[in-house]
Write an enzyme that holds these catalytic residues in place. Structure first.
Site, PDB file in Angstrom:
ATOM      1  N   CYS A 160      54.275  -8.325 -54.519  1.00 25.29           N
ATOM      2  CA  CYS A 160      54.112  -6.860 -54.685  1.00 25.29           C
ATOM      3  C   CYS A 160      53.111  -6.557 -55.801  1.00 25.29           C
ATOM      4  O   CYS A 160      52.150  -5.706 -55.649  1.00 25.29           O
ATOM      5  CB  CYS A 160      55.388  -6.049 -55.002  1.00 25.29           C
ATOM      6  SG  CYS A 160      56.144  -6.715 -56.355  1.00 25.29           S
ATOM      7  N   HIS A 212      59.750  -4.275 -58.798  1.00 20.93           N
ATOM      8  CA  HIS A 212      58.842  -4.066 -57.422  1.00 20.93           C
ATOM      9  C   HIS A 212      57.944  -2.859 -57.982  1.00 20.93           C
ATOM     10  O   HIS A 212      58.262  -2.167 -58.785  1.00 20.93           O
ATOM     11  CB  HIS A 212      59.745  -3.484 -56.606  1.00 20.93           C
ATOM     12  CG  HIS A 212      59.267  -3.552 -55.066  1.00 20.93           C
ATOM     13  ND1 HIS A 212      58.454  -4.710 -54.636  1.00 20.93           N
ATOM     14  CD2 HIS A 212      58.958  -2.375 -54.225  1.00 20.93           C
ATOM     15  CE1 HIS A 212      58.052  -4.212 -53.252  1.00 20.93           C
ATOM     16  NE2 HIS A 212      58.085  -3.044 -53.160  1.00 20.93           N
ATOM     17  N   HIS A 224      53.317  -1.052 -50.004  1.00 21.90           N
ATOM     18  CA  HIS A 224      53.925  -2.026 -50.715  1.00 21.90           C
ATOM     19  C   HIS A 224      54.260  -3.285 -50.004  1.00 21.90           C
ATOM     20  O   HIS A 224      54.237  -3.358 -48.790  1.00 21.90           O
ATOM     21  CB  HIS A 224      55.112  -1.552 -51.584  1.00 21.90           C
ATOM     22  CG  HIS A 224      56.176  -1.287 -50.418  1.00 21.90           C
ATOM     23  ND1 HIS A 224      57.380  -1.894 -50.552  1.00 21.90           N
ATOM     24  CD2 HIS A 224      56.307  -0.798 -49.305  1.00 21.90           C
ATOM     25  CE1 HIS A 224      58.290  -1.481 -49.697  1.00 21.90           C
ATOM     26  NE2 HIS A 224      57.774  -0.724 -48.799  1.00 21.90           N
TER      27      HIS A 224
END
Length: 258
Positions: A160, A212, A224
């Site tokens: 990510c 994240h 993402h």
């Protein structure tokens, strides 16, 4: 102090000096490293771009004498734009990936030490690529469906924060390597209805640790890397996965980088 430059398309940066050790990050072709120490077959290096440290095979680094390692080479801003490409040298072919750094690039040629390469790939000078919402979105979408890979930084496997770092690099914007580090950059956007495309959204776990990150898109969407680079819906709670009908990530903070 010794310096080197990555001479393969993708080089795993490992936690320890052994092949079975965890890959904590990747180094792309043309990225420069500072050699901190060494042991047989391995070098302990620091990535000059994001200061990430780890162990790398000594076969995947070309060590450079101080005279060849200059500010022009170590701060090259020319990047390969194609998802994959080729470079040619000494009647040999070398693979390149999107984001590969092309030191001393000029008219289809680039150089590592005394070795010259030729390529027909599309090249962008990130120092002259002014970021706009439209261009950020276009660049992010080029990674769509790239598989998730812990520590990955290329379209063939990416995590990510590697994804967000790679996208912003094309615009000369340096992001840190990990999500929790990136959450300290830019300025906070307090309300979800004030976000704009290109903002970074960060998400935490039950221990309140940021784990994240993704890039905000128009119309309450986010791109993402989760399983693969994908587009989902985002609201004040977090990322909503329409396939499962559940929230996959809990929103912590939004930061504006541009």
């Amino acid at each position: 102090m010794r310096f080197g430059i990555i001479n393969v398309a993708l080089a795993p940066l490992r936690a320890e000096a052994q092949d079975k050790s965890e890959m904590t990050s990747q180094l792309l072709f043309g990225e420069c490293v500072r050699v901190l120490s060494q042991c047989p077959k391995w070098l302990h290096v620091k990535n000059e771009y994001d200061a990430y440290e780890g162990w790398i095979s000594d076969k995947q680094v070309t060590l450079l004498p101080p005279a060849d390692y200059n500010s022009t080479m170590s701060h090259s801003t020319h990047l390969c734009e194609d998802l994959s490409a080729e470079a040619h040298f000494n009647q040999q072919t070398l693979s390149l990936t999107k984001g590969a750094v092309l030191p001393l690039f000029n008219k289809g040629k680039f150089q590592i030490g005394q070795q010259y390469f030729e390529t027909k790939c599309r090249v962008i000078d990130s120092s002259k690529n002014k970021p706009t919402q439209e261009k950020l979105i276009t660049t992010a979408l080029q990674y769509i469906n790239a598989p998730y890979l812990w520590g990955g930084r290329s379209p063939f496997g990416i995590d990510c924060s590697g994804f967000t770092q790679a996208v912003f690099r094309f615009f000369g914007i340096k992001l840190y390597r990990d999500a929790y580090q990136q959450a300290s950059q830019g300025r906070e956007i307090e309300y979800i209805n004030h976000v704009q495309a290109g903002d970074l959204a960060f998400f935490d776990n039950e221990q309140k640790k940021i784990i994240h990150v993704g890039i905000i898109l128009p119309e309450s969407k986010i791109i993402h890397a989760s399983g693969f680079v994908r587009i989902d819906t985002i609201d004040h709670n977090g990322i909503f996965n329409e396939e499962s009908g559940t929230y996959s990530h809990k929103l912590r903070i939004i930061r504006r980088i541009v």
